[in-house]
Design an enzyme around this catalytic site. Structure first.
Site, PDB file in Angstrom:
ATOM      1  N   LYS A 178       1.753  -4.990 -14.748  1.00 50.27           N
ATOM      2  CA  LYS A 178       0.813  -5.919 -14.105  1.00 50.27           C
ATOM      3  C   LYS A 178      -0.267  -5.102 -13.418  1.00 50.27           C
ATOM      4  CE  LYS A 178      -0.333  -7.933 -10.551  1.00 50.27           C
ATOM      5  NZ  LYS A 178      -1.790  -8.087 -10.430  1.00 50.27           N
ATOM      6  N   THR A 233       1.500  -1.112   1.554  1.00 53.05           N
ATOM      7  CA  THR A 233       2.823  -1.141   2.172  1.00 53.05           C
ATOM      8  C   THR A 233       3.317  -2.582   2.360  1.00 53.05           C
ATOM      9  OG1 THR A 233       2.423   0.987   3.204  1.00 53.05           O
ATOM     10  CG2 THR A 233       4.103  -0.389   4.222  1.00 53.05           C
ATOM     11  N   GLU A 253       5.116   3.715  -4.319  1.00 52.20           N
ATOM     12  CA  GLU A 253       4.068   4.636  -3.860  1.00 52.20           C
ATOM     13  C   GLU A 253       3.102   3.787  -3.043  1.00 52.20           C
ATOM     14  OE1 GLU A 253       4.525   7.661  -4.286  1.00 52.20           O
ATOM     15  OE2 GLU A 253       5.914   7.740  -5.961  1.00 52.20           O
ATOM     16  N   CYS A 287      -5.084   6.733  -1.994  1.00 52.09           N
ATOM     17  CA  CYS A 287      -3.933   6.626  -1.091  1.00 52.09           C
ATOM     18  C   CYS A 287      -3.799   7.878  -0.236  1.00 52.09           C
ATOM     19  CB  CYS A 287      -2.662   6.372  -1.889  1.00 52.09           C
ATOM     20  SG  CYS A 287      -2.410   7.565  -3.214  1.00 52.09           S
ATOM     21  N   GLU A 388      -4.780   1.944   7.597  1.00 49.81           N
ATOM     22  CA  GLU A 388      -5.457   2.448   6.396  1.00 49.81           C
ATOM     23  C   GLU A 388      -6.739   1.633   6.174  1.00 49.81           C
ATOM     24  OE1 GLU A 388      -3.454   1.681   2.653  1.00 49.81           O
ATOM     25  OE2 GLU A 388      -3.973   3.692   1.964  1.00 49.81           O
TER      26      GLU A 388
END
Ligand code: NDP
Length: 494
Positions: A178, A233, A253, A287, A388
């Site tokens: 996906k 996350t 990840e 990331c 982030e």
């Protein structure tokens, strides 16, 4: 634009290229706002069809009984096909994600290299004969899981897809991929190339669509025996809960807020070049972006000014222009989110050292651009220093000594990467061991190798991608005992 090499109204579902039955979504070139394709999302019934067909294909003797070197050969052919179409794939990804052509060419080369690496790894992977404690030969064998669900984000699609598809196929599985809703084109193209290169079509389905619908249906499907996820996350937690309920393995990840550290003795030219690359390449949508930049208080202003001068000189523009260093953000919505986070930094009291506003140049007016931005004057626990941003925004933070540095650098929920700039290798190694991160770069940043495992600690992930061991992550281990005794088991006394 040529819809290479796949008509965007078709998606591969369990071996059949067909129209997605879910809603349509427009793929937009973020450099100019042009709609480049309209993709039809999969629906849950197509997820089910893909899972069933994948499960059947995974146990089909034509695939199941292939010897490792034969499967390896097939992976090599996929690598050849990617290399053969490299320029078209790079351009497609640049148009769909905004990344510069230099970046997408590197990602395409990395995807081909990933298939080649797993081909070589598969041919040379060995089993184990654990020492026996009785009159039997014990064998530990590894078998495919069956159907793997792979869910990937929008920032580097072809490379992150390959990092899951190649080891999963090497391990003998079928894959339901996906891709992110906004950037499915290169993933669809990869599936077409893989099928043409000889991957049995039912073994690789690409199912675009909204994560909460299509991704959720994949994660919950009873035939899906492993989840391989790259993304944020928050989504990682959702998928981790589903995996826990279903008792299936999951690798994740996830996000990061990585420290990059300049020591007093660092080579300043090297450090400045590496830090600018670490935070601003891919327009910060990485990331591992080195988004918290720690500078020694004694040299703070000198280093800050060098970084500001370097950032200001980076050219913002479309990814197709060879002079561009900072392409557009991948979507307009994401650009606006980044801008809002910088506005919030201002409210938190940040000083904007450079950038910080949507550019008003006419040549950038139609795209999702945001300039390289450096901030300082914030406490280490400010939201801007903790959350982030996933855009071209770095925070400068002073530190006093090594203990202060380590405390600040580790004071985050994340633990993905770290950069250390110093001329003293003892200090480098000491710091590298004290920093909580899955990857530490010393006097370099954002360098990768498919042969080197990649993982995050804390809220940055679970389990590793890359490396030979990744193949084992897509397999089940089974123990076999082969009797060597010549007498029956004595227990029953017969
Ligand atoms: P998201 O977590 O929002 O999305 C990632 C993928 O998950 C997308 O395909 C998304 O679909 C899908 N998804 C979203 N919700 C669900 C759900 N409920 N169930 C199943 N699938 C779902 O991340 P972003 O796309 O915003 O990507 C950026 C994030 O990825 C950043 O946090 C970044 O740090 C991280 N990342 C981590 C990397 C690593 O290796 N550690 C590498 C690259 C990025 P949809 O398209 O609909 O949103």
């Amino acid at each position: 634009m040529q819809p290479f090499p796949v008509p965007p109204d078709e998606i591969p579902v369990g071996g059949d290229w067909q129209r997605g039955a879910g809603p349509t979504s427009a793929c937009v070139d973020p450099a100019d706002g042009e709609v480049i394709a309209t993709v039809h999302a999969a629906d849950p019934a197509q997820v089910d069809a893909a899972a069933r067909a994948g499960a059947g294909a995974a146990v089909d003797p034509a695939w199941r009984d292939l010897l490792p070197h034969q499967r390896a050969h097939m992976l090599d052919r996929v690598a050849d096909a990617i290399e053969h179409h490299a320029e078209q794939l790079a351009l497609l990804q640049t148009r769909n994600t905004g990344k510069t052509l230099g970046e997408t060419r590197a990602l395409v080369a990395s995807a081909a290299g990933t298939f080649r690496y797993y081909s070589a790894a598969l041919e040379t992977l060995e089993g184990e004969l654990p020492p026996s404690r009785g009159a039997h030969l014990t064998m530990s064998v590894h078998e495919p899981i069956g159907v793997v669900g792979a869910i990937t984000p929008w920032n580097s699609p072809i490379a992150s897809d390959a990092q899951k598809i190649a080891p999963a196929l090497a391990a003998g599985n079928a894959v339901l991929l996906k891709p992110a809703e906004a950037t499915p084109l290169v993933s669809l193209a990869l599936a077409r190339l893989a099928h043409d290169a000889g991957v049995p079509p039912a073994l690789l389905s690409v199912l675009p669509g909204p994560g909460a619908v299509v991704g959720d249906a994949i994660a919950r499907h009873p035939l899906v025996g492993k989840l391989a996820f790259t993304g944020g996350t928050t989504t990682g937690r959702v998928l981790g809960r589903i995996a826990a309920e279903r008792i299936i393995p999951v690798t994740m990840e996830l996000g990061g807020k990585s420290p990059t550290i300049v020591c007093e003795d660092a080579d300043v030219d090297e450090a400045v070049a590496g830090i600018l690359y670490g935070i601003f390449s891919s327009t910060g949508q990485s990331c591992v972006a080195g988004s918290r930049i720690f500078l020694p208080r004694k040299r703070y202003e000198e280093l800050a000014q060098r970084l500001v001068a370097g950032a200001t000189a980076l050219r913002v523009g479309p990814g197709t222009d060879p002079a561009t260093r900072i392409g557009p953000l991948a979507t307009f919505a994401h650009r606006d989110k980044v801008a809002a986070m910088v506005d919030r930094a201002r409210e938190e009291g940040a000083r904007i050292r450079c950038g910080g506003t949507i550019p008003d140049e006419a040549r950038l007016a139609r795209g999702a651009f945001y300039p390289p931005t450096l901030l300082d004057g914030l406490a280490p626990d400010a939201k801007t220093c903790q959350e982030e941003i996933f855009g071209p925004v770095g925070v400068l933070l002073p530190y006093d000594d090594e203990d202060d540095l380590v405390t600040q650098a580790n004071a985050t929920v994340y633990g993905l990467a770290c950069g250390i700039w110093t001329a003293d290798y003892r200090r480098a190694l000491r710091l590298a061991r004290r920093i909580e991160a899955g990857t530490v770069w010393i006097n370099t940043y954002k360098q990768f190798s498919i042969s080197t495992p990649f993982s995050g600690v804390k809220d940055s992930g679970l389990g590793a991608d890359k490396g030979r061991a990744a193949i084992r992550g897509y397999q089940r281990q089974k123990s076999l005992y082969l009797n060597l005794a010549t007498e029956p088991i004595a227990w029953a006394g017969a």
